[in-house]
Write a protein that holds these residues in place. Structure first.
Motif, PDB file in Angstrom:
ATOM      1  N   LYS A 192      17.608  -2.187  92.784  1.00 14.96           N
ATOM      2  CA  LYS A 192      17.173  -1.976  94.160  1.00 14.96           C
ATOM      3  C   LYS A 192      16.695  -0.552  94.392  1.00 14.96           C
ATOM      4  O   LYS A 192      15.763  -0.308  95.166  1.00 14.96           O
ATOM      5  CB  LYS A 192      18.329  -2.301  95.117  1.00 14.96           C
ATOM      6  N   ARG A 193      17.310   0.393  93.693  1.00  9.18           N
ATOM      7  CA  ARG A 193      16.953   1.802  93.887  1.00  9.18           C
ATOM      8  C   ARG A 193      15.832   2.268  92.960  1.00  9.18           C
ATOM      9  O   ARG A 193      15.520   3.443  92.904  1.00  9.18           O
ATOM     10  CB  ARG A 193      18.214   2.654  93.692  1.00  9.18           C
ATOM     11  N   ASN A 194      15.254   1.310  92.236  1.00 10.38           N
ATOM     12  CA  ASN A 194      14.099   1.606  91.378  1.00 10.38           C
ATOM     13  C   ASN A 194      14.383   2.708  90.362  1.00 10.38           C
ATOM     14  O   ASN A 194      13.532   3.559  90.078  1.00 10.38           O
ATOM     15  CB  ASN A 194      12.877   1.997  92.223  1.00 10.38           C
ATOM     16  N   LEU A 195      15.596   2.675  89.807  1.00 12.40           N
ATOM     17  CA  LEU A 195      15.942   3.651  88.782  1.00 12.40           C
ATOM     18  C   LEU A 195      15.474   3.121  87.424  1.00 12.40           C
ATOM     19  O   LEU A 195      15.869   2.024  87.013  1.00 12.40           O
ATOM     20  CB  LEU A 195      17.453   3.892  88.759  1.00 12.40           C
ATOM     21  N   ALA A 196      14.621   3.879  86.785  1.00 10.67           N
ATOM     22  CA  ALA A 196      14.065   3.449  85.488  1.00 10.67           C
ATOM     23  C   ALA A 196      15.073   3.747  84.387  1.00 10.67           C
ATOM     24  O   ALA A 196      15.034   4.805  83.748  1.00 10.67           O
ATOM     25  CB  ALA A 196      12.744   4.158  85.227  1.00 10.67           C
ATOM     26  N   ILE A 197      15.988   2.823  84.184  1.00 13.34           N
ATOM     27  CA  ILE A 197      17.078   3.024  83.225  1.00 13.34           C
ATOM     28  C   ILE A 197      17.053   1.908  82.190  1.00 13.34           C
ATOM     29  O   ILE A 197      17.038   0.729  82.538  1.00 13.34           O
ATOM     30  CB  ILE A 197      18.441   3.026  83.948  1.00 13.34           C
ATOM     31  N   VAL A 198      17.062   2.290  80.937  1.00 19.10           N
ATOM     32  CA  VAL A 198      17.099   1.325  79.837  1.00 19.10           C
ATOM     33  C   VAL A 198      18.440   1.482  79.123  1.00 19.10           C
ATOM     34  O   VAL A 198      18.790   2.577  78.671  1.00 19.10           O
ATOM     35  CB  VAL A 198      15.941   1.553  78.842  1.00 19.10           C
ATOM     36  N   PRO A 199      19.234   0.407  79.033  1.00 13.68           N
ATOM     37  CA  PRO A 199      20.550   0.527  78.382  1.00 13.68           C
ATOM     38  C   PRO A 199      20.441   0.973  76.927  1.00 13.68           C
ATOM     39  O   PRO A 199      19.633   0.452  76.165  1.00 13.68           O
ATOM     40  CB  PRO A 199      21.119  -0.894  78.478  1.00 13.68           C
ATOM     41  N   GLU A 200      21.254   1.957  76.570  1.00  9.50           N
ATOM     42  CA  GLU A 200      21.360   2.400  75.182  1.00  9.50           C
ATOM     43  C   GLU A 200      22.371   1.534  74.435  1.00  9.50           C
ATOM     44  O   GLU A 200      22.213   1.226  73.269  1.00  9.50           O
ATOM     45  CB  GLU A 200      21.814   3.866  75.153  1.00  9.50           C
ATOM     46  N   MET A 201      23.451   1.188  75.159  1.00 10.30           N
ATOM     47  CA  MET A 201      24.478   0.307  74.603  1.00 10.30           C
ATOM     48  C   MET A 201      24.896  -0.677  75.686  1.00 10.30           C
ATOM     49  O   MET A 201      24.764  -0.398  76.880  1.00 10.30           O
ATOM     50  CB  MET A 201      25.729   1.089  74.172  1.00 10.30           C
ATOM     51  N   GLU A 202      25.446  -1.823  75.276  1.00 12.14           N
ATOM     52  CA  GLU A 202      26.044  -2.777  76.194  1.00 12.14           C
ATOM     53  C   GLU A 202      27.485  -3.012  75.744  1.00 12.14           C
ATOM     54  O   GLU A 202      27.727  -3.429  74.607  1.00 12.14           O
ATOM     55  CB  GLU A 202      25.253  -4.085  76.230  1.00 12.14           C
ATOM     56  N   LEU A 203      28.420  -2.708  76.632  1.00  6.12           N
ATOM     57  CA  LEU A 203      29.838  -2.735  76.289  1.00  6.12           C
ATOM     58  C   LEU A 203      30.559  -3.726  77.191  1.00  6.12           C
ATOM     59  O   LEU A 203      30.167  -3.933  78.346  1.00  6.12           O
ATOM     60  CB  LEU A 203      30.433  -1.332  76.448  1.00  6.12           C
ATOM     61  N   ASP A 204      31.640  -4.314  76.670  1.00  2.00           N
ATOM     62  CA  ASP A 204      32.296  -5.383  77.424  1.00  2.00           C
ATOM     63  C   ASP A 204      33.589  -4.963  78.103  1.00  2.00           C
ATOM     64  O   ASP A 204      34.286  -5.798  78.675  1.00  2.00           O
ATOM     65  CB  ASP A 204      32.553  -6.596  76.523  1.00  2.00           C
ATOM     66  N   THR A 205      33.947  -3.676  78.072  1.00  3.04           N
ATOM     67  CA  THR A 205      35.105  -3.192  78.822  1.00  3.04           C
ATOM     68  C   THR A 205      34.771  -1.841  79.438  1.00  3.04           C
ATOM     69  O   THR A 205      33.991  -1.059  78.881  1.00  3.04           O
ATOM     70  CB  THR A 205      36.356  -3.027  77.938  1.00  3.04           C
ATOM     71  N   PHE A 206      35.378  -1.578  80.588  1.00  2.00           N
ATOM     72  CA  PHE A 206      35.199  -0.270  81.216  1.00  2.00           C
ATOM     73  C   PHE A 206      35.870   0.822  80.379  1.00  2.00           C
ATOM     74  O   PHE A 206      35.424   1.972  80.374  1.00  2.00           O
ATOM     75  CB  PHE A 206      35.776  -0.284  82.633  1.00  2.00           C
ATOM     76  N   GLU A 207      36.964   0.462  79.681  1.00  5.84           N
ATOM     77  CA  GLU A 207      37.613   1.446  78.815  1.00  5.84           C
ATOM     78  C   GLU A 207      36.647   1.947  77.738  1.00  5.84           C
ATOM     79  O   GLU A 207      36.626   3.147  77.426  1.00  5.84           O
ATOM     80  CB  GLU A 207      38.841   0.827  78.136  1.00  5.84           C
ATOM     81  N   SER A 208      35.836   1.043  77.192  1.00  4.40           N
ATOM     82  CA  SER A 208      34.873   1.434  76.165  1.00  4.40           C
ATOM     83  C   SER A 208      33.838   2.398  76.726  1.00  4.40           C
ATOM     84  O   SER A 208      33.453   3.375  76.066  1.00  4.40           O
ATOM     85  CB  SER A 208      34.173   0.194  75.597  1.00  4.40           C
ATOM     86  N   ILE A 209      33.382   2.137  77.946  1.00  4.66           N
ATOM     87  CA  ILE A 209      32.410   3.032  78.570  1.00  4.66           C
ATOM     88  C   ILE A 209      33.016   4.420  78.747  1.00  4.66           C
ATOM     89  O   ILE A 209      32.383   5.439  78.440  1.00  4.66           O
ATOM     90  CB  ILE A 209      31.937   2.463  79.916  1.00  4.66           C
ATOM     91  N   LEU A 210      34.273   4.477  79.227  1.00  7.70           N
ATOM     92  CA  LEU A 210      34.929   5.767  79.419  1.00  7.70           C
ATOM     93  C   LEU A 210      35.053   6.523  78.101  1.00  7.70           C
ATOM     94  O   LEU A 210      34.792   7.731  78.037  1.00  7.70           O
ATOM     95  CB  LEU A 210      36.306   5.548  80.045  1.00  7.70           C
ATOM     96  N   LEU A 211      35.415   5.837  77.042  1.00 10.28           N
ATOM     97  CA  LEU A 211      35.549   6.490  75.734  1.00 10.28           C
ATOM     98  C   LEU A 211      34.213   7.022  75.241  1.00 10.28           C
ATOM     99  O   LEU A 211      34.124   8.150  74.726  1.00 10.28           O
ATOM    100  CB  LEU A 211      36.121   5.501  74.714  1.00 10.28           C
ATOM    101  N   MET A 212      33.148   6.233  75.393  1.00 10.88           N
ATOM    102  CA  MET A 212      31.826   6.656  74.941  1.00 10.88           C
ATOM    103  C   MET A 212      31.313   7.850  75.740  1.00 10.88           C
ATOM    104  O   MET A 212      30.747   8.796  75.182  1.00 10.88           O
ATOM    105  CB  MET A 212      30.838   5.489  75.046  1.00 10.88           C
TER     106      MET A 212
END
Length: 291
Positions: A207-227
């Protein structure tokens, strides 16, 4: 009268601000503000003067805080006098992973102190909220602590005990000051959504038109925090995941506006045989944090 509204009002008086009170009662600031607004409508008088920052209690507000304190004390006395001995047995509760942090350890301690005859069997299966809700419906669990609310169902009762904002987290040296700045700085670490509230993250970014392309796709929020802590990119996580994070390694900025939050709550059968035990658990979960 809603006990939670009175607890929020007393917390504002004790902590001196809506922001600190919201943390004490495990709600968002906007939710606490809404509770105050509803109290004012019910009573027909202003409880706070909005001419100052932060808002200050009016004469009526100061008087009602003392009334609320007395009513809350009577409520606690009633529970201790009439309910403690009645709350006994074993309560089997399933939990999503994120419910194991935050207020739950404090709630369990409160339960053990207040209801010595209550035994709690906590099952952390790593399953999703929808799966745990189905287990409640099938009678395999007495209750479940999930991210909700669940889909409307006449058989179920849903009670929220906490509301939390989402935050953009980025390495400590990431450039920018806003959530859009940090997300655009990337690389973006996308959470693979399993719940409607989490799919809202993708929709908000789009909705905010942010041009963002995922570098990784992770299945837990803990993994995102660690990365993110390792300097590998930016992501979006609920607030409880950053409370204990190494703040020297990350930056955190609220994502979206105050209306973008998720609810944590308890779901149980409306005609369940252990409603008194579930109510005891819920009471401990919503009890304001000790000052």
């Amino acid at each position: 009268m809603d006990i939670r509204k009175m607890e929020s009002l007393v917390a504002i008086a004790d902590h001196g601000s809506f922001t600190k009170a919201a943390k004490a009662v495990n709600l968002t600031q906007s939710a606490v503000s809404q509770q105050v607004h509803e109290l004012e409508n019910l009573l027909g008088v202003p409880l706070f003067s909005r001419d100052s920052r932060p808002p200050k209690l009016t004469r009526h507000g100061q008087a009602y805080v003392e009334t609320a304190r007395a009513m809350l004390a009577l409520h606690r006395t009633f529970l201790e006098t009439h309910c403690r001995s009645e709350v006994k047995g074993t309560l089997v509760v399933g939990t999503v992973r994120s419910a194991l942090t935050g207020v739950l350890p404090r709630a369990l301690r409160t339960l053990k102190q207040s209801f010595p005859n209550l035994s709690l069997r906590l099952i952390n299966s790593g399953r999703l909220s929808n799966d745990l809700t189905q287990d409640v419906r099938n009678g395999q669990l007495d209750a479940a602590l999930i991210v909700g609310p669940p889909a409307a169902d006449d058989e179920l009762v849903w009670r929220a005990y906490a509301m939390e904002r989402f935050f953009v987290i980025a390495p400590a040296d990431a450039p920018g000051t806003t959530d859009a700045d940090l997300l655009s700085a990337g690389p973006y670490l996308r959470f693979i959504p399993n719940l409607p509230i989490e799919r809202r993250i993708d929709r908000e970014i789009e909705k905010r038109n942010l041009a963002i392309v995922p570098e990784m796709e992770l299945d837990t929020f803990e993994s995102i925090l660690l990365m993110v802590s390792a300097g590998l990119g930016t992501g979006v996580v609920p607030e409880l995941y950053i409370r204990e994070a190494a703040r020297d390694r990350i930056r955190a900025v609220p994502f979206g506006d105050a209306s973008f939050y998720r609810e944590l709550g308890v779901v149980t059968l409306r005609r369940g045989k252990k409603m008194a035990l579930v109510e005891a658990l819920l009471s401990a979960l919503v009890q304001p944090a000790a000052r």
